[in-house]
Scaffold this motif. Structure first.
Motif, mmCIF file in Angstrom:
data_model
loop_
_atom_site.group_PDB
_atom_site.id
_atom_site.type_symbol
_atom_site.label_atom_id
_atom_site.label_comp_id
_atom_site.label_asym_id
_atom_site.label_seq_id
_atom_site.Cartn_x
_atom_site.Cartn_y
_atom_site.Cartn_z
ATOM 1 N N GLY A 181 0.793 -1.216 0.000
ATOM 2 C CA GLY A 181 0.000 0.000 0.000
ATOM 3 C C GLY A 181 0.827 1.268 0.000
ATOM 4 O O GLY A 181 0.298 2.356 0.208
ATOM 5 N N ASN A 182 2.132 1.152 -0.225
ATOM 6 C CA ASN A 182 3.020 2.313 -0.169
ATOM 7 C C ASN A 182 3.339 2.877 -1.548
ATOM 8 O O ASN A 182 3.573 2.125 -2.499
ATOM 9 C CB ASN A 182 4.348 1.945 0.499
ATOM 10 C CG ASN A 182 4.187 1.674 1.969
ATOM 11 O OD1 ASN A 182 3.329 2.245 2.631
ATOM 12 N ND2 ASN A 182 5.011 0.778 2.488
ATOM 13 N N LEU A 183 3.406 4.186 -1.600
ATOM 14 C CA LEU A 183 3.951 4.869 -2.769
ATOM 15 C C LEU A 183 5.461 4.717 -2.695
ATOM 16 O O LEU A 183 6.046 4.855 -1.617
ATOM 17 C CB LEU A 183 3.568 6.353 -2.737
ATOM 18 C CG LEU A 183 4.014 7.160 -3.945
ATOM 19 C CD1 LEU A 183 3.069 6.906 -5.112
ATOM 20 C CD2 LEU A 183 4.029 8.645 -3.620
ATOM 21 N N ILE A 184 6.097 4.426 -3.813
ATOM 22 C CA ILE A 184 7.558 4.293 -3.787
ATOM 23 C C ILE A 184 8.242 5.296 -4.713
ATOM 24 O O ILE A 184 9.462 5.423 -4.686
ATOM 25 C CB ILE A 184 8.015 2.857 -4.110
ATOM 26 C CG1 ILE A 184 7.611 2.437 -5.510
ATOM 27 C CG2 ILE A 184 7.459 1.897 -3.070
ATOM 28 C CD1 ILE A 184 8.240 1.134 -5.963
ATOM 29 N N GLY A 185 7.472 5.999 -5.546
ATOM 30 C CA GLY A 185 8.056 6.991 -6.432
ATOM 31 C C GLY A 185 7.065 7.455 -7.477
ATOM 32 O O GLY A 185 5.860 7.240 -7.334
ATOM 33 N N TYR A 186 7.595 8.095 -8.505
ATOM 34 C CA TYR A 186 6.742 8.495 -9.612
ATOM 35 C C TYR A 186 7.570 8.533 -10.889
ATOM 36 O O TYR A 186 8.804 8.579 -10.862
ATOM 37 C CB TYR A 186 6.027 9.813 -9.331
ATOM 38 C CG TYR A 186 6.770 11.088 -9.671
ATOM 39 C CD1 TYR A 186 6.278 11.956 -10.636
ATOM 40 C CD2 TYR A 186 7.956 11.426 -9.037
ATOM 41 C CE1 TYR A 186 6.943 13.130 -10.947
ATOM 42 C CE2 TYR A 186 8.620 12.592 -9.332
ATOM 43 C CZ TYR A 186 8.122 13.445 -10.296
ATOM 44 O OH TYR A 186 8.787 14.603 -10.606
ATOM 45 N N ALA A 187 6.893 8.465 -12.025
ATOM 46 C CA ALA A 187 7.568 8.438 -13.322
ATOM 47 C C ALA A 187 6.628 9.028 -14.355
ATOM 48 O O ALA A 187 5.431 9.187 -14.113
ATOM 49 C CB ALA A 187 7.937 6.999 -13.701
ATOM 50 N N GLY A 188 7.177 9.324 -15.527
ATOM 51 C CA GLY A 188 6.331 9.847 -16.580
ATOM 52 C C GLY A 188 7.114 10.398 -17.749
ATOM 53 O O GLY A 188 8.296 10.104 -17.921
ATOM 54 N N ILE A 189 6.417 11.188 -18.528
ATOM 55 C CA ILE A 189 7.002 11.810 -19.719
ATOM 56 C C ILE A 189 6.658 13.294 -19.678
ATOM 57 O O ILE A 189 5.476 13.662 -19.614
ATOM 58 C CB ILE A 189 6.478 11.166 -21.015
ATOM 59 C CG1 ILE A 189 6.739 9.653 -21.009
ATOM 60 C CG2 ILE A 189 7.128 11.825 -22.240
ATOM 61 C CD1 ILE A 189 6.083 8.892 -22.147
ATOM 62 N N CYS A 190 7.690 14.127 -19.720
ATOM 63 C CA CYS A 190 7.493 15.574 -19.714
ATOM 64 C C CYS A 190 7.981 16.148 -21.049
ATOM 65 O O CYS A 190 8.442 15.412 -21.914
ATOM 66 C CB CYS A 190 8.229 16.219 -18.543
ATOM 67 S SG CYS A 190 10.017 16.018 -18.577
ATOM 68 N N ASN A 191 7.872 17.453 -21.171
ATOM 69 C CA ASN A 191 8.286 18.142 -22.406
ATOM 70 C C ASN A 191 7.658 17.509 -23.641
ATOM 71 O O ASN A 191 8.315 17.313 -24.665
ATOM 72 C CB ASN A 191 9.819 18.184 -22.533
ATOM 73 C CG ASN A 191 10.458 18.919 -21.385
ATOM 74 O OD1 ASN A 191 9.918 19.896 -20.887
ATOM 75 N ND2 ASN A 191 11.601 18.431 -20.927
ATOM 76 N N LEU A 192 6.374 17.165 -23.497
ATOM 77 C CA LEU A 192 5.660 16.544 -24.612
ATOM 78 C C LEU A 192 5.516 17.548 -25.755
ATOM 79 O O LEU A 192 5.105 18.681 -25.545
ATOM 80 C CB LEU A 192 4.281 16.074 -24.153
ATOM 81 C CG LEU A 192 4.289 14.884 -23.200
ATOM 82 C CD1 LEU A 192 2.931 14.715 -22.540
ATOM 83 C CD2 LEU A 192 4.706 13.617 -23.921
ATOM 84 N N SER A 193 5.862 17.116 -26.954
ATOM 85 C CA SER A 193 5.743 17.948 -28.145
ATOM 86 C C SER A 193 4.776 17.299 -29.117
ATOM 87 O O SER A 193 5.067 16.228 -29.666
ATOM 88 C CB SER A 193 7.108 18.135 -28.814
ATOM 89 O OG SER A 193 6.949 18.759 -30.074
ATOM 90 N N LYS A 194 3.631 17.951 -29.323
ATOM 91 C CA LYS A 194 2.665 17.445 -30.303
ATOM 92 C C LYS A 194 3.177 17.648 -31.718
ATOM 93 O O LYS A 194 2.821 16.903 -32.628
ATOM 94 C CB LYS A 194 1.317 18.145 -30.117
ATOM 95 C CG LYS A 194 0.631 17.740 -28.832
ATOM 96 C CD LYS A 194 -0.717 18.397 -28.676
ATOM 97 C CE LYS A 194 -1.335 17.971 -27.352
ATOM 98 N NZ LYS A 194 -2.600 18.608 -27.107
ATOM 99 N N THR A 195 4.011 18.646 -31.909
ATOM 100 C CA THR A 195 4.593 18.910 -33.227
ATOM 101 C C THR A 195 5.600 17.838 -33.606
ATOM 102 O O THR A 195 5.566 17.298 -34.713
ATOM 103 C CB THR A 195 5.287 20.297 -33.242
ATOM 104 O OG1 THR A 195 4.336 21.276 -32.867
ATOM 105 C CG2 THR A 195 5.858 20.604 -34.611
ATOM 106 N N ASN A 196 6.504 17.518 -32.665
ATOM 107 C CA ASN A 196 7.578 16.562 -32.945
ATOM 108 C C ASN A 196 7.249 15.137 -32.513
ATOM 109 O O ASN A 196 8.045 14.230 -32.745
ATOM 110 C CB ASN A 196 8.869 17.013 -32.257
ATOM 111 C CG ASN A 196 9.339 18.336 -32.784
ATOM 112 O OD1 ASN A 196 9.330 18.581 -33.984
ATOM 113 N ND2 ASN A 196 9.748 19.227 -31.890
#
Length: 173
Positions: A66-81
């Motif tokens: 039941g513990n959170l251990i971190g986070y992850a993802g994708i930033c600087n998303l470019s719809k153009t590129n």
């Protein structure tokens, strides 16, 4: 371990108060983490993450405890590129060096290619962060270059490795 990804929630903030004050945990993380010292700094940063619609964020959650251990993802998303920049932060040291980084990385890039319709996902990683380099390599990221002395930690400069993965490379694995 039963690792799941879910949306970040306001109550997850409390985990970050101790993580972001631990120099071992933040050593190779975002430069902004090096300057966050107070509850207010961390709280404001976290609140902004929850409001940021331009970044794909997921909490890394151990379903068995039941513990959170971190986070992850994708930033600087470019719809153009059709591109973005991958990130991961595992704040709970008990989960370091257990293959979780590789698993989460594969899940996030799968989402990026299948749901966000990205063609390229890149990242930067300190050459001193051997575990992360291994995890990204196992997730099929390829080294694309090196930014010399781009990171300053522990009183010395470190190179940052630029890595990337293309949708075609991901599909073929």
């Amino acid at each position: 371990m039963d690792i799941k990804l879910r949306s970040l929630k306001n109550q997850d903030k409390t985990y970050f108060f101790s993580w972001l004050r631990d120099q071992d945990v933040i050593r190779y993380s975002l430069s902004i983490f090096q300057n966050m010292k107070t509850h207010e700094d961390i709280s404001l940063w976290f609140d902004n993450i929850l409001l940021d619609n331009s970044t794909y964020n997921k909490a890394i959650f151990d379903n068995s405890t039941g513990n959170l251990i971190g986070y992850a993802g994708i930033c600087n998303l470019s719809k153009t590129n059709l591109s973005g920049e991958y990130f991961i932060f595992i704040g709970d040291k008990d989960y370091h060096n257990k293959g979780i980084g590789t698993y989460v990385t594969k899940e996030i890039i799968k989402y990026g290619f299948e749901n966000l319709n990205l063609n390229r996902i890149m990242l930067t990683v300190s050459n001193e962060n051997i575990g992360a380099v291994k995890a990204y390599t196992k997730a099929n990221f390829k080294q694309e270059g090196v930014m010399r002395q781009a990171s300053y930690r522990d009183g010395k400069f470190h190179d940052k490795i630029i890595m990337g993965i293309l949708k075609d490379e991901w599909k073929n694995n």
